[in-house]
Design an enzyme around this catalytic site. Structure first.
Site, mmCIF file in Angstrom:
data_model
loop_
_atom_site.group_PDB
_atom_site.id
_atom_site.type_symbol
_atom_site.label_atom_id
_atom_site.label_comp_id
_atom_site.label_asym_id
_atom_site.label_seq_id
_atom_site.Cartn_x
_atom_site.Cartn_y
_atom_site.Cartn_z
ATOM 1 N N GLY A 122 0.669 -1.303 -0.056
ATOM 2 C CA GLY A 122 0.213 -0.150 -0.068
ATOM 3 C C GLY A 122 0.790 1.263 -0.098
ATOM 4 O O GLY A 122 2.066 1.243 0.383
ATOM 5 N N TYR A 152 9.546 10.113 -3.592
ATOM 6 C CA TYR A 152 9.176 8.543 -3.387
ATOM 7 C C TYR A 152 10.272 8.079 -3.117
ATOM 8 O O TYR A 152 9.991 6.729 -2.208
ATOM 9 C CB TYR A 152 8.529 8.384 -4.871
ATOM 10 C CG TYR A 152 8.129 6.839 -5.239
ATOM 11 C CD1 TYR A 152 6.929 6.418 -4.536
ATOM 12 C CD2 TYR A 152 8.984 6.083 -5.811
ATOM 13 C CE1 TYR A 152 6.615 5.168 -4.411
ATOM 14 C CE2 TYR A 152 8.325 4.576 -5.913
ATOM 15 C CZ TYR A 152 7.090 4.222 -5.534
ATOM 16 O OH TYR A 152 6.697 2.817 -5.444
#
Length: 272
Positions: free
Chosen positions: A74, A138
């Site tokens: 996730g 990220y």
């Protein structure tokens, strides 16, 4: 035959890879608990669904009850504004680890990324123990969670396998993916090996299929018992006829992170 696990929690179950893992891991566990921010549909007899945001620590802890292992896929899947990366990937992953610790979970398999090491060059042929060189916010979040896994192994005894997935799609659409591709089937094989290996401690593994070009050395993760069975040769002629050769001088060509190294800061205003 008895299943290897009583209950596995899969986060990001509605995502591209989560959907594949939902099918591919079914034979391993009596119950597969599907977690996402949207409710899973068409539940099979062995599946349960739970809806929560990763930033909800109480919900994560409640979902972890009775879980044997976690497959944590996730979070934000690409570069995003800092607030999204901070809450979804960093805070959210911390909540998963804390929920696991409080519920006595012993192993976590985490979807890390090539973007944790995106500023290494292909010709460096790095191993799994090379220093991190993130290519984006990220990528920074992936480095954080890898470090979190190290801490929770050394301090709390929770094993982690960090999978530095490169490019996992149905087939390679461009020339870069002729070497960076991880087939869906090999992704499932990699996660299954990470769940069932007898001892992993804190392991980092590259997530690649058995492609002809191999710019990294995954031998440091050989104890997982992962044997990729797919490669990109069947796609090569089609891709090379449709896509021009890569510019050998372009940063996106010679860094592992590809086009991520060309991205601006996600919070910058677009240039007019």
């Amino acid at each position: 035959m008895a299943k290897a696990f009583k209950k596995i929690l899969l986060t990001g179950a509605a995502g591209r890879l989560g959907t594949e893992l939902r099918r591919g891991l079914a034979h391993l566990t009596e119950t597969l608990l599907l977690a996402d921010r949207v409710e899973a549909a068409d539940l099979a007899a062995h599946e349960q669904a739970v809806v929560f945001e990763l930033t909800d620590a109480q919900a994560a802890e409640a979902a972890m009850s009775g879980v044997d292992a976690v497959v944590h896929f996730g979070g934000a899947p690409l570069e995003a504004p800092w607030s999204t990366i901070l809450h979804s990937n960093i805070e959210g992953s911390y909540n998963i680890y804390e929920a696991a610790r409080k519920n006595g979970v012993r192993r976590i398999v985490y979807a890390s990324s090539v973007h944790a090491i995106g500023y290494h060059r292909l010709e460096d042929h790095i191993g799994v123990d090379a220093p991190v060189k993130p290519d984006s916010l990220y990528g920074v979040s992936k480095c954080f969670v890898e470090a979190l896994g190290s801490l929770y192994w050394n301090k709390f005894g929770i094993e982690t396998v960090d999978l530095r997935i490169f490019s996992s799609f149905p087939e390679p659409p461009d020339r870069r993916m002729l070497w960076s591709w991880l087939s869906f089937a090999d992704c499932v094989r990699l996660v299954e090996a990470s769940l069932t290996a007898p001892y992993v401690a804190h392991t980092i593994s590259f997530g690649l299929s058995d492609n002809k070009v191999k710019p990294v050395d995954n031998s440091g993760a050989a104890h997982l018992g992962y044997y990729p069975q797919d490669d990109t040769e069947a796609f090569r002629a089609q891709v090379e006829s449709a896509k021009p050769p890569l510019d050998p001088h372009a940063p996106a060509t010679h860094f592992l992170g590809g086009w991520f190294v060309d991205l601006p800061h996600p919070d910058d205003e677009p240039k007019k």
